[in-house]
Design a protein around this motif. Structure first.
Motif, PDB file in Angstrom:
ATOM      1  N   VAL A  36       0.716  -1.170   0.015  1.00 14.51           N
ATOM      2  CA  VAL A  36       0.067  -0.024  -0.060  1.00 14.51           C
ATOM      3  C   VAL A  36       0.886   1.168  -0.007  1.00 14.51           C
ATOM      4  O   VAL A  36       0.345   2.442  -0.451  1.00 14.51           O
ATOM      5  CB  VAL A  36      -1.103  -0.027   1.206  1.00 14.51           C
ATOM      6  N   ILE A  37       2.112   1.089   0.458  1.00 10.28           N
ATOM      7  CA  ILE A  37       2.883   2.439   0.417  1.00 10.28           C
ATOM      8  C   ILE A  37       3.297   2.647  -1.139  1.00 10.28           C
ATOM      9  O   ILE A  37       3.563   1.812  -1.955  1.00 10.28           O
ATOM     10  CB  ILE A  37       4.189   2.124   1.077  1.00 10.28           C
ATOM     11  N   GLY A  38       2.880   4.064  -1.322  1.00  7.60           N
ATOM     12  CA  GLY A  38       2.874   4.526  -2.758  1.00  7.60           C
ATOM     13  C   GLY A  38       1.693   4.518  -3.515  1.00  7.60           C
ATOM     14  O   GLY A  38       1.553   5.297  -4.628  1.00  7.60           O
ATOM     15  N   LYS A  39       0.686   3.899  -3.108  1.00  9.42           N
ATOM     16  CA  LYS A  39      -0.740   3.871  -3.869  1.00  9.42           C
ATOM     17  C   LYS A  39      -1.343   4.818  -3.429  1.00  9.42           C
ATOM     18  O   LYS A  39      -1.359   5.876  -2.308  1.00  9.42           O
ATOM     19  CB  LYS A  39      -1.545   2.696  -3.254  1.00  9.42           C
ATOM     20  N   THR A  40      -1.994   5.640  -4.485  1.00 12.99           N
ATOM     21  CA  THR A  40      -2.666   6.904  -4.007  1.00 12.99           C
ATOM     22  C   THR A  40      -4.097   6.675  -4.858  1.00 12.99           C
ATOM     23  O   THR A  40      -4.617   5.910  -5.536  1.00 12.99           O
ATOM     24  CB  THR A  40      -2.235   8.079  -4.814  1.00 12.99           C
ATOM     25  N   GLY A  41      -4.932   7.739  -4.806  1.00 11.79           N
ATOM     26  CA  GLY A  41      -6.371   7.935  -5.589  1.00 11.79           C
ATOM     27  C   GLY A  41      -7.057   6.675  -5.508  1.00 11.79           C
ATOM     28  O   GLY A  41      -7.420   6.134  -4.543  1.00 11.79           O
ATOM     29  N   ASP A  42      -7.581   6.191  -6.687  1.00  9.29           N
ATOM     30  CA  ASP A  42      -8.618   5.084  -6.868  1.00  9.29           C
ATOM     31  C   ASP A  42      -8.089   3.928  -6.248  1.00  9.29           C
ATOM     32  O   ASP A  42      -8.842   3.072  -5.830  1.00  9.29           O
ATOM     33  CB  ASP A  42      -8.989   5.314  -8.360  1.00  9.29           C
ATOM     34  N   SER A  43      -6.745   3.570  -6.508  1.00  7.95           N
ATOM     35  CA  SER A  43      -6.148   2.474  -6.112  1.00  7.95           C
ATOM     36  C   SER A  43      -6.185   2.038  -4.805  1.00  7.95           C
ATOM     37  O   SER A  43      -6.370   1.021  -4.195  1.00  7.95           O
ATOM     38  CB  SER A  43      -4.426   2.256  -6.742  1.00  7.95           C
ATOM     39  N   MET A  44      -6.092   3.263  -4.183  1.00  9.19           N
ATOM     40  CA  MET A  44      -5.989   3.178  -2.481  1.00  9.19           C
ATOM     41  C   MET A  44      -7.489   3.387  -2.008  1.00  9.19           C
ATOM     42  O   MET A  44      -7.885   2.297  -1.059  1.00  9.19           O
ATOM     43  CB  MET A  44      -5.226   4.286  -1.814  1.00  9.19           C
ATOM     44  N   ALA A  45      -8.272   3.977  -2.686  1.00  9.24           N
ATOM     45  CA  ALA A  45      -9.855   4.030  -2.328  1.00  9.24           C
ATOM     46  C   ALA A  45     -10.569   2.506  -2.654  1.00  9.24           C
ATOM     47  O   ALA A  45     -11.411   2.309  -1.642  1.00  9.24           O
ATOM     48  CB  ALA A  45     -10.411   4.913  -3.095  1.00  9.24           C
ATOM     49  N   SER A  46     -10.028   1.734  -3.470  1.00  7.61           N
ATOM     50  CA  SER A  46     -10.481   0.531  -3.630  1.00  7.61           C
ATOM     51  C   SER A  46     -10.155  -0.409  -2.434  1.00  7.61           C
ATOM     52  O   SER A  46     -10.967  -1.405  -2.086  1.00  7.61           O
ATOM     53  CB  SER A  46     -10.079  -0.177  -4.846  1.00  7.61           C
ATOM     54  N   ILE A  47      -9.050  -0.105  -1.672  1.00  4.31           N
ATOM     55  CA  ILE A  47      -8.653  -1.103  -0.744  1.00  4.31           C
ATOM     56  C   ILE A  47      -9.340  -0.380   0.809  1.00  4.31           C
ATOM     57  O   ILE A  47      -9.789  -1.280   1.617  1.00  4.31           O
ATOM     58  CB  ILE A  47      -7.168  -0.928  -0.530  1.00  4.31           C
ATOM     59  N   ARG A  48      -9.618   0.681   0.842  1.00  4.12           N
ATOM     60  CA  ARG A  48     -10.082   1.244   1.893  1.00  4.12           C
ATOM     61  C   ARG A  48     -11.730   0.819   2.002  1.00  4.12           C
ATOM     62  O   ARG A  48     -12.688   0.816   1.089  1.00  4.12           O
ATOM     63  CB  ARG A  48     -10.226   2.830   2.032  1.00  4.12           C
ATOM     64  N   GLY A  49     -11.795   0.214   3.349  1.00  5.31           N
ATOM     65  CA  GLY A  49     -13.343  -0.146   3.401  1.00  5.31           C
ATOM     66  C   GLY A  49     -13.774  -1.675   2.856  1.00  5.31           C
ATOM     67  O   GLY A  49     -14.239  -2.351   3.406  1.00  5.31           O
ATOM     68  N   SER A  50     -12.813  -2.241   1.993  1.00  6.10           N
ATOM     69  CA  SER A  50     -12.918  -3.688   1.646  1.00  6.10           C
ATOM     70  C   SER A  50     -11.984  -4.387   2.227  1.00  6.10           C
ATOM     71  O   SER A  50     -12.275  -5.604   2.773  1.00  6.10           O
ATOM     72  CB  SER A  50     -12.826  -3.808   0.075  1.00  6.10           C
ATOM     73  N   LYS A  51     -10.444  -3.987   2.244  1.00  6.63           N
ATOM     74  CA  LYS A  51      -9.615  -4.663   3.256  1.00  6.63           C
ATOM     75  C   LYS A  51      -9.296  -4.008   4.575  1.00  6.63           C
ATOM     76  O   LYS A  51      -8.719  -4.613   5.413  1.00  6.63           O
ATOM     77  CB  LYS A  51      -8.289  -4.638   2.346  1.00  6.63           C
TER      78      LYS A  51
END
Length: 161
Positions: free
Chosen positions: A78-93
């Motif tokens: 997750v380090i270095g992820k931003t925007g939509d790629s991180m938003a898809s992780i938040r709430g699901s993982k």
């Protein structure tokens, strides 16, 4: 094959830009959280608990913060992820409950509507979820103080202790 670890942090450090220079706030954090385990991060005020948690969530401003090391959520860096790629992780993982309800809840919206919206955004329930389906989350709400029983029609400031 699914990893045994759902969260693995290796040598995680977080530094904030202060007066043009990056100053480390937390140093070389290592931890593992295995499936089925519960992890509590405890420490004195200012010890870096929230700094580490917000690094896991990808909530730091990359222009003002340097995060080094490795944070894996279900084997995904997750380090270095931003925007939509991180938003898809938040709430699901991964999710975070903030200490201050004013930063987490909209004081102009009823709690039940906010929960329904969050569940829809993260595809936990579709946007057209019935009130009965949304009410199913009351199961876990029953573990909280009596004042939260009527959360669907309450505003966040009425839940403050």
């Amino acid at each position: 094959m699914e990893s045994e670890n759902i969260l693995e942090a290796k040598q995680v450090s977080v530094a904030f830009r202060i007066a043009g220079k990056f100053q480390k706030a937390i140093y070389d954090i290592d931890l593992r959280l295995r499936r089925g385990e519960v992890l509590a991060i405890v420490g004195e005020s200012g010890s870096g608990k929230s700094t580490f948690a917000t690094a896991v969530m990808g909530l730091h401003n990359p222009n003002q913060t340097q995060i080094t090391g490795s944070i894996l959520l279900d084997e995904e860096e997750v380090i270095g992820k931003t925007g939509d790629s991180m938003a898809s992780i938040r709430g699901s993982k991964v999710g975070m409950i903030f200490q201050n309800p004013l930063t987490a809840l909209n004081p102009l919206m009823k709690i039940g509507q906010q929960i329904k919206e969050m569940l829809a955004v993260h595809d936990v329930y579709p946007a057209k979820t019935t009130p009965e389906e949304v009410a199913a989350i009351e199961y876990w709400m029953n573990h909280y103080p009596r004042k939260m029983f009527n959360y669907k029609s309450s505003y966040e400031m009425s839940l403050a202790g």
